[in-house]
Design an enzyme around this catalytic site. Structure first.
Site, mmCIF file in Angstrom:
data_model
loop_
_atom_site.group_PDB
_atom_site.id
_atom_site.type_symbol
_atom_site.label_atom_id
_atom_site.label_comp_id
_atom_site.label_asym_id
_atom_site.label_seq_id
_atom_site.Cartn_x
_atom_site.Cartn_y
_atom_site.Cartn_z
ATOM 1 N N HIS A 82 -88.334 -27.616 88.385
ATOM 2 C CA HIS A 82 -86.930 -27.999 88.223
ATOM 3 C C HIS A 82 -86.366 -27.667 86.841
ATOM 4 C CE1 HIS A 82 -87.818 -31.338 91.391
ATOM 5 N NE2 HIS A 82 -87.768 -30.133 91.923
ATOM 6 N N TYR A 152 -90.089 -40.288 81.487
ATOM 7 C CA TYR A 152 -89.351 -39.122 80.974
ATOM 8 C C TYR A 152 -88.259 -39.585 80.034
ATOM 9 C CZ TYR A 152 -90.472 -36.157 85.132
ATOM 10 O OH TYR A 152 -91.054 -35.430 86.119
HETATM 11 C C1 LIG Z 1 -84.294 -36.050 88.416
HETATM 12 C C2 LIG Z 1 -83.399 -37.174 88.832
HETATM 13 C C3 LIG Z 1 -83.280 -37.544 90.154
HETATM 14 N N1 LIG Z 1 -82.439 -38.563 90.487
HETATM 15 C C4 LIG Z 1 -82.364 -38.964 91.901
HETATM 16 C C5 LIG Z 1 -81.953 -37.854 92.844
HETATM 17 C C6 LIG Z 1 -82.695 -38.182 94.113
HETATM 18 O O1 LIG Z 1 -81.956 -39.115 94.882
HETATM 19 C C7 LIG Z 1 -83.966 -38.865 93.631
HETATM 20 C C8 LIG Z 1 -85.176 -37.940 93.583
HETATM 21 O O2 LIG Z 1 -84.770 -36.782 92.865
HETATM 22 P P1 LIG Z 1 -85.729 -35.531 92.784
HETATM 23 O O3 LIG Z 1 -86.328 -35.271 94.126
HETATM 24 O O4 LIG Z 1 -84.999 -34.421 92.090
HETATM 25 O O5 LIG Z 1 -86.869 -36.129 91.809
HETATM 26 P P2 LIG Z 1 -88.073 -35.256 91.206
HETATM 27 O O6 LIG Z 1 -88.584 -34.291 92.218
HETATM 28 O O7 LIG Z 1 -89.021 -36.209 90.609
HETATM 29 O O8 LIG Z 1 -87.383 -34.411 90.033
HETATM 30 C C9 LIG Z 1 -87.894 -34.434 88.707
HETATM 31 O O9 LIG Z 1 -89.108 -33.757 88.740
HETATM 32 C C10 LIG Z 1 -89.250 -32.627 87.902
HETATM 33 C C11 LIG Z 1 -90.728 -32.358 87.752
HETATM 34 C C12 LIG Z 1 -88.556 -32.736 86.595
HETATM 35 O O10 LIG Z 1 -88.988 -32.260 85.554
HETATM 36 C C13 LIG Z 1 -87.249 -33.368 86.568
HETATM 37 O O11 LIG Z 1 -87.271 -34.426 85.623
HETATM 38 C C14 LIG Z 1 -86.785 -33.890 87.847
HETATM 39 O O12 LIG Z 1 -86.136 -32.824 88.484
HETATM 40 O O13 LIG Z 1 -83.678 -39.344 92.304
HETATM 41 C C15 LIG Z 1 -81.703 -39.244 89.547
HETATM 42 O O14 LIG Z 1 -80.936 -40.152 89.895
HETATM 43 N N2 LIG Z 1 -81.810 -38.880 88.231
HETATM 44 C C16 LIG Z 1 -82.634 -37.871 87.834
HETATM 45 O O15 LIG Z 1 -82.706 -37.578 86.627
#
Ligand SMILES: Cc1cn([C@H]2C[C@H](O)[C@@H](COP(=O)(O)OP(=O)(O)O[C@H]3O[C@H](C)C(=O)[C@H](O)[C@H]3O)O2)c(=O)[nH]c1=O
Length: 207
Positions: A82, A152
């Protein structure tokens, strides 16, 4: 008053030496490993993982606008790769609180000689450390145990309109994740390769 005077007398270089955080540069410019030093006693431990007195000497952001926790229940869960486009490209300061992950950063700066280069870091709660990942990198990790918790710090806000990703098994990157069928979110399963998003990167991230 005495303590404050003492603090002011200690020169930064002595202070750095005295400190427990050992900063290690990596093969990718700007990516730092911060070796932490838990203060362990019979009750458990106390671990400082951010200290601007030390880290400001390495030009790390001194203001973080979001701090988040990522919890992965299952082994072989892969999150990433990401990043956010400018002006919301995020520098990240991450630390693994519990579990064991393989963490990957990929240089996505089209003007860098390291463009497309990646590095993998094994993070385990047995050897506490933190990673500083500058904004011109994509980030991802795969869990090697159940119940992995990461914390983070981000220096720019989350903006879903500016987030994107690179497919984890991009053949040109050739990241050795050592996992064949990871648990992926639907979004992560649908990302394009780095080559396929180069034009968008140039358009949106051009300085
Ligand atoms: C990243 C993020 C997500 N969200 C919400 C959006 C979705 O409803 C839920 C899961 O999001 P996502 O699937 O993008 O989460 P990760 O897959 O853990 O994403 C993270 O994982 C990779 C490894 C990273 O480096 C980033 O910090 C970030 O993209 O949390 C938020 O509300 N705030 C945030 O900062």
């Amino acid at each position: 008053m005495k303590i404050w005077q003492k603090f002011q007398e200690i020169k930064l270089e002595n202070f750095l030496k005295a400190m427990d955080m050992k900063i290690e540069e990596t093969s990718l410019e700007g990516v730092l490993i911060i070796h932490l030093d838990p203060k362990i006693d019979k009750r458990g431990y106390f671990l400082r993982f951010w200290d601007e007195t030390i880290l400001s000497a390495y030009n790390l952001p001194q203001r973080w606008c979001e701090e988040s926790i990522s919890y992965s229940k299952y082994k072989n869960t892969l999150r990433g790769l990401h990043f956010q486009y400018q002006p919301f490209a995020q520098s990240k300061f991450i630390s693994l609180i519990k579990g064991y992950i393989s963490d990957v950063v990929v240089n996505i700066d089209l003007d860098s000689p390291n463009y497309g280069k990646w590095q993998l870091f094994e993070l385990s709660d047995k050897e506490p450390l933190a990673l500083f990942i500058p904004a011109n990198y994509a980030h991802g990790f795969v869990t090697r145990t159940e119940d992995c918790y990461l914390i983070y710090k981000m220096d720019k806000p989350y903006n879903p309109l500016f987030e994107d990703g690179i497919i984890w098994n991009d053949k040109d990157l050739g990241i050795n994740w050592k996992v064949s069928a990871p648990i992926l979110s639907q979004r992560d399963s649908g990302f394009k390769t780095l080559n396929e998003i180069t034009t968008k990167l140039r358009m949106l991230n051009d300085k």
